[in-house]
Design a protein around this motif. Structure first.
Motif, PDB file in Angstrom:
ATOM      1  N   LEU A   1       0.838  -1.209   0.000  1.00 23.88           N
ATOM      2  CA  LEU A   1       0.000   0.000   0.000  1.00 23.88           C
ATOM      3  C   LEU A   1       0.865   1.250   0.000  1.00 23.88           C
ATOM      4  CD1 LEU A   1      -2.722  -1.141   2.568  1.00 23.88           C
ATOM      5  CD2 LEU A   1      -3.149  -0.553   0.163  1.00 23.88           C
ATOM      6  N   ILE A   2       1.918   1.233   0.789  1.00 24.91           N
ATOM      7  CA  ILE A   2       2.821   2.390   0.844  1.00 24.91           C
ATOM      8  C   ILE A   2       3.493   2.584  -0.521  1.00 24.91           C
ATOM      9  CG2 ILE A   2       4.997   3.218   1.856  1.00 24.91           C
ATOM     10  CD1 ILE A   2       3.973   2.044   4.554  1.00 24.91           C
ATOM     11  N   ASP A   3       3.923   1.494  -1.146  1.00 22.01           N
ATOM     12  CA  ASP A   3       4.542   1.580  -2.485  1.00 22.01           C
ATOM     13  C   ASP A   3       3.571   2.156  -3.504  1.00 22.01           C
ATOM     14  OD1 ASP A   3       6.859   0.541  -1.526  1.00 22.01           O
ATOM     15  OD2 ASP A   3       6.557  -1.486  -2.332  1.00 22.01           O
ATOM     16  N   THR A   4       2.284   1.973  -3.297  1.00 21.09           N
ATOM     17  CA  THR A   4       1.261   2.464  -4.223  1.00 21.09           C
ATOM     18  C   THR A   4       0.884   3.913  -3.905  1.00 21.09           C
ATOM     19  OG1 THR A   4       0.455   0.200  -4.203  1.00 21.09           O
ATOM     20  CG2 THR A   4      -0.969   1.781  -5.239  1.00 21.09           C
ATOM     21  N   GLY A   5       1.401   4.456  -2.809  1.00 15.54           N
ATOM     22  CA  GLY A   5       1.167   5.862  -2.502  1.00 15.54           C
ATOM     23  C   GLY A   5       0.225   6.117  -1.345  1.00 15.54           C
ATOM     24  N   TYR A   6      -0.272   5.066  -0.702  1.00 11.00           N
ATOM     25  CA  TYR A   6      -1.170   5.271   0.442  1.00 11.00           C
ATOM     26  C   TYR A   6      -0.358   5.592   1.695  1.00 11.00           C
ATOM     27  CZ  TYR A   6      -5.092   3.823  -2.326  1.00 11.00           C
ATOM     28  OH  TYR A   6      -6.049   3.770  -3.298  1.00 11.00           O
ATOM     29  N   GLN A   7      -0.953   6.453   2.532  1.00  8.19           N
ATOM     30  CA  GLN A   7      -0.336   6.756   3.823  1.00  8.19           C
ATOM     31  C   GLN A   7      -0.925   5.799   4.839  1.00  8.19           C
ATOM     32  OE1 GLN A   7      -0.468  10.865   4.892  1.00  8.19           O
ATOM     33  NE2 GLN A   7       0.684  11.491   3.075  1.00  8.19           N
ATOM     34  N   VAL A   8      -0.113   4.898   5.320  1.00  9.73           N
ATOM     35  CA  VAL A   8      -0.579   3.823   6.190  1.00  9.73           C
ATOM     36  C   VAL A   8       0.059   4.005   7.561  1.00  9.73           C
ATOM     37  CG1 VAL A   8      -0.828   1.323   6.422  1.00  9.73           C
ATOM     38  CG2 VAL A   8      -0.585   2.340   4.138  1.00  9.73           C
ATOM     39  N   THR A   9      -0.717   3.813   8.613  1.00  7.20           N
ATOM     40  CA  THR A   9      -0.171   3.952   9.978  1.00  7.20           C
ATOM     41  C   THR A   9       0.832   2.824  10.256  1.00  7.20           C
ATOM     42  OG1 THR A   9      -1.793   2.493  11.024  1.00  7.20           O
ATOM     43  CG2 THR A   9      -2.391   4.837  10.819  1.00  7.20           C
ATOM     44  N   PRO A  10       1.677   3.001  11.255  1.00  5.36           N
ATOM     45  CA  PRO A  10       2.465   1.857  11.734  1.00  5.36           C
ATOM     46  C   PRO A  10       1.524   0.780  12.273  1.00  5.36           C
ATOM     47  CG  PRO A  10       3.240   3.921  12.706  1.00  5.36           C
ATOM     48  CD  PRO A  10       1.947   4.224  12.022  1.00  5.36           C
ATOM     49  N   VAL A  11       2.062  -0.414  12.520  1.00  2.00           N
ATOM     50  CA  VAL A  11       1.264  -1.490  13.103  1.00  2.00           C
ATOM     51  C   VAL A  11       0.936  -1.123  14.553  1.00  2.00           C
ATOM     52  CG1 VAL A  11       1.249  -3.922  13.776  1.00  2.00           C
ATOM     53  CG2 VAL A  11       2.338  -3.224  11.623  1.00  2.00           C
ATOM     54  N   ILE A  12      -0.357  -1.213  14.908  1.00  2.00           N
ATOM     55  CA  ILE A  12      -0.814  -0.872  16.256  1.00  2.00           C
ATOM     56  C   ILE A  12      -1.351  -2.139  16.919  1.00  2.00           C
ATOM     57  CG2 ILE A  12      -2.432   0.541  17.600  1.00  2.00           C
ATOM     58  CD1 ILE A  12      -2.401   2.540  15.211  1.00  2.00           C
ATOM     59  N   ASP A  13      -0.922  -2.367  18.163  1.00  2.00           N
ATOM     60  CA  ASP A  13      -1.365  -3.547  18.916  1.00  2.00           C
ATOM     61  C   ASP A  13      -2.724  -3.254  19.538  1.00  2.00           C
ATOM     62  OD1 ASP A  13      -1.747  -5.700  20.587  1.00  2.00           O
ATOM     63  OD2 ASP A  13       0.153  -5.488  21.655  1.00  2.00           O
ATOM     64  N   ARG A  14      -3.765  -3.939  19.079  1.00  2.00           N
ATOM     65  CA  ARG A  14      -5.113  -3.773  19.630  1.00  2.00           C
ATOM     66  C   ARG A  14      -5.459  -4.911  20.579  1.00  2.00           C
ATOM     67  NH1 ARG A  14      -5.706   1.475  19.304  1.00  2.00           N
ATOM     68  NH2 ARG A  14      -6.130   2.319  17.235  1.00  2.00           N
ATOM     69  N   ASP A  15      -4.482  -5.577  21.118  1.00  2.00           N
ATOM     70  CA  ASP A  15      -4.614  -6.692  22.064  1.00  2.00           C
ATOM     71  C   ASP A  15      -5.201  -7.964  21.428  1.00  2.00           C
ATOM     72  OD1 ASP A  15      -3.472  -5.198  24.036  1.00  2.00           O
ATOM     73  OD2 ASP A  15      -5.051  -5.542  25.528  1.00  2.00           O
ATOM     74  N   TYR A  16      -6.292  -7.847  20.683  1.00  2.00           N
ATOM     75  CA  TYR A  16      -6.961  -9.020  20.115  1.00  2.00           C
ATOM     76  C   TYR A  16      -6.602  -9.224  18.650  1.00  2.00           C
ATOM     77  CZ  TYR A  16      -9.070  -7.800  24.424  1.00  2.00           C
ATOM     78  OH  TYR A  16      -9.213  -7.441  25.741  1.00  2.00           O
ATOM     79  N   PHE A  17      -5.962  -8.212  18.072  1.00  2.00           N
ATOM     80  CA  PHE A  17      -5.450  -8.267  16.689  1.00  2.00           C
ATOM     81  C   PHE A  17      -4.466  -7.120  16.543  1.00  2.00           C
ATOM     82  CE2 PHE A  17      -9.606  -6.209  16.987  1.00  2.00           C
ATOM     83  CZ  PHE A  17      -9.343  -4.935  16.516  1.00  2.00           C
ATOM     84  N   TYR A  18      -3.707  -7.161  15.476  1.00  7.19           N
ATOM     85  CA  TYR A  18      -2.819  -6.047  15.137  1.00  7.19           C
ATOM     86  C   TYR A  18      -3.467  -5.288  13.995  1.00  7.19           C
ATOM     87  CZ  TYR A  18       0.595  -8.262  18.131  1.00  7.19           C
ATOM     88  OH  TYR A  18       1.221  -8.799  19.225  1.00  7.19           O
ATOM     89  N   ALA A  19      -3.363  -3.966  14.016  1.00 11.33           N
ATOM     90  CA  ALA A  19      -4.103  -3.138  13.061  1.00 11.33           C
ATOM     91  C   ALA A  19      -3.191  -2.160  12.343  1.00 11.33           C
ATOM     92  CB  ALA A  19      -5.190  -2.356  13.802  1.00 11.33           C
ATOM     93  N   ILE A  20      -3.480  -1.921  11.065  1.00 16.18           N
ATOM     94  CA  ILE A  20      -2.954  -0.773  10.331  1.00 16.18           C
ATOM     95  C   ILE A  20      -4.153  -0.067   9.704  1.00 16.18           C
ATOM     96  CG2 ILE A  20      -0.656  -1.734   9.864  1.00 16.18           C
ATOM     97  CD1 ILE A  20      -1.614  -2.497   7.043  1.00 16.18           C
ATOM     98  N   TYR A  21      -4.043   1.229   9.520  1.00 13.98           N
ATOM     99  CA  TYR A  21      -5.164   2.016   9.005  1.00 13.98           C
ATOM    100  C   TYR A  21      -4.705   2.890   7.845  1.00 13.98           C
ATOM    101  CZ  TYR A  21      -6.966   0.969  13.690  1.00 13.98           C
ATOM    102  OH  TYR A  21      -7.373   0.329  14.838  1.00 13.98           O
ATOM    103  N   PHE A  22      -5.590   3.113   6.900  1.00 17.12           N
ATOM    104  CA  PHE A  22      -5.355   4.102   5.841  1.00 17.12           C
ATOM    105  C   PHE A  22      -6.699   4.571   5.304  1.00 17.12           C
ATOM    106  CE2 PHE A  22      -6.137   1.575   1.924  1.00 17.12           C
ATOM    107  CZ  PHE A  22      -6.189   0.296   2.467  1.00 17.12           C
TER     108      PHE A  22
END
Ligand code: ZN
Length: 309
Positions: free
Chosen positions: A236-257
């Motif tokens: 996604l980053i290579d395609t030009g999207y601004q993506v958050t770092p990986v965030i620990d949500r305890d029950y899953f790991y999340a990235i957002y854009f």
């Protein structure tokens, strides 16, 4: 084109009343509350999760209930309707059940040959139950029989003024164009979980949505694990999207854009799951806090309104 995304993971919306929200999803729809925690970014607000027995990816509807939040306005640039799958032949029984609970916005139609029951959630959230052959085992809460219980998500509708860039994004994420009916185009991810459809609804003249109670806050897509998530993030980053770092949500790991049409996308891992901090038999019963907010427990427990009698 990515191959790591397997369908929906969860859908997260805003509500105005935690107690009413909990009653609707557990008693009326018969889902299981699989986690009672707080919004990790605003811990004085609940984060409630409803799904199947384990809270399997592709079944989990989640809410941030902000007390007395004003209603959102539906429009373009949002997930306009969230659909659950129910067994073929149960639409009439669901119409009866929802009417018994005085659920608002009840109507029936068909899309792509599948019968649907349309209805509103407690804050005017737009939902549908879609008749489909879905092999997933249901949770049967609220006295809903196994024969009619919700199996998990069927699909989500993205309402957009111009869907062309979002279509490109979905295809990049691994979705394939399936069918078109009027202004609706369905995309399906091959080899995905059963929650594997996204419908793009083009509404060129509609007003923009305003987020509030009853609005979808974000939509999350499932990947197997953290390695697959990092591959998606890099692509996604290579395609030009601004993506958050990986965030620990305890029950899953999340990235957002942010998707081009305005909808906030998340990519979430299937691991570690909701039994990480409580037994499957007791999911959703105790207030669970992430370690960074554990020191707030006494204050939060006295402040958060009980959601059950
Ligand atoms: Zn999320």
């Amino acid at each position: 084109m990515l191959k790591q995304i397997k369908g929906l993971h969860h859908v997260t919306s805003l509500a105005s009343d935690a107690r009413e929200n909990n009653a609707f999803f557990t008693n009326v729809l018969g889902l299981r509350r699989v986690k009672k925690t707080v919004n990790f970014d605003a811990p004085d607000v609940y984060h409630l999760y409803y799904g199947d027995e384990a809270g399997s990816p592709g079944t989990v509807m989640t809410y941030f209930p902000f007390p007395n939040a004003s209603r959102g306005r539906h429009g373009v640039g949002e997930v306009g309707r969230t659909s659950f799958s129910v067994p073929t032949g149960t639409a009439a029984a669901w119409m009866d059940r929802l009417a018994t609970f005085d659920v608002q916005g009840l109507s029936q139609d068909a899309r792509f040959g599948q019968k649907r029951v349309l209805f509103d959630g407690p804050d005017g959230d737009a939902f549908a139950l879609v008749e489909s052959d879905d092999e997933r085992a249901p949770w049967t809460g609220g006295g809903v029989s196994d024969a009619m219980a919700i199996r998990g998500f069927h699909s989500a509708d993205m309402r957009l003024r111009d869907g062309s860039v979002s279509q490109e994004l979905l295809q990049f994420m691994g979705y394939e164009k399936s069918e078109t009916e009027g202004n609706i185009t369905r995309f399906i991810v091959p080899g995905g979980n059963e929650a594997n459809a996204i419908d793009l609804e083009r509404l060129p003249d509609a007003q923009a949505a305003l987020q509030g109670a009853g609005s979808v806050h974000h939509i999350a897509f499932a990947v197997e694990n953290r390695a697959r998530q990092l591959e998606v993030r890099e692509a996604l980053i290579d395609t030009g999207y601004q993506v958050t770092p990986v965030i620990d949500r305890d029950y899953f790991y999340a990235i957002y854009f942010r998707s081009p049409g305005g909808v906030l996308f998340e990519v979430a891992t299937n691991e570690p799951g909701f039994d990480r901090d409580e037994d499957t038999a007791h999911l959703g019963e105790a207030l669970k806090l992430p370690s960074q907010h554990e020191h707030l427990r006494a204050r939060l427990e006295s402040m958060l309104e009980p959601i059950e009698d």
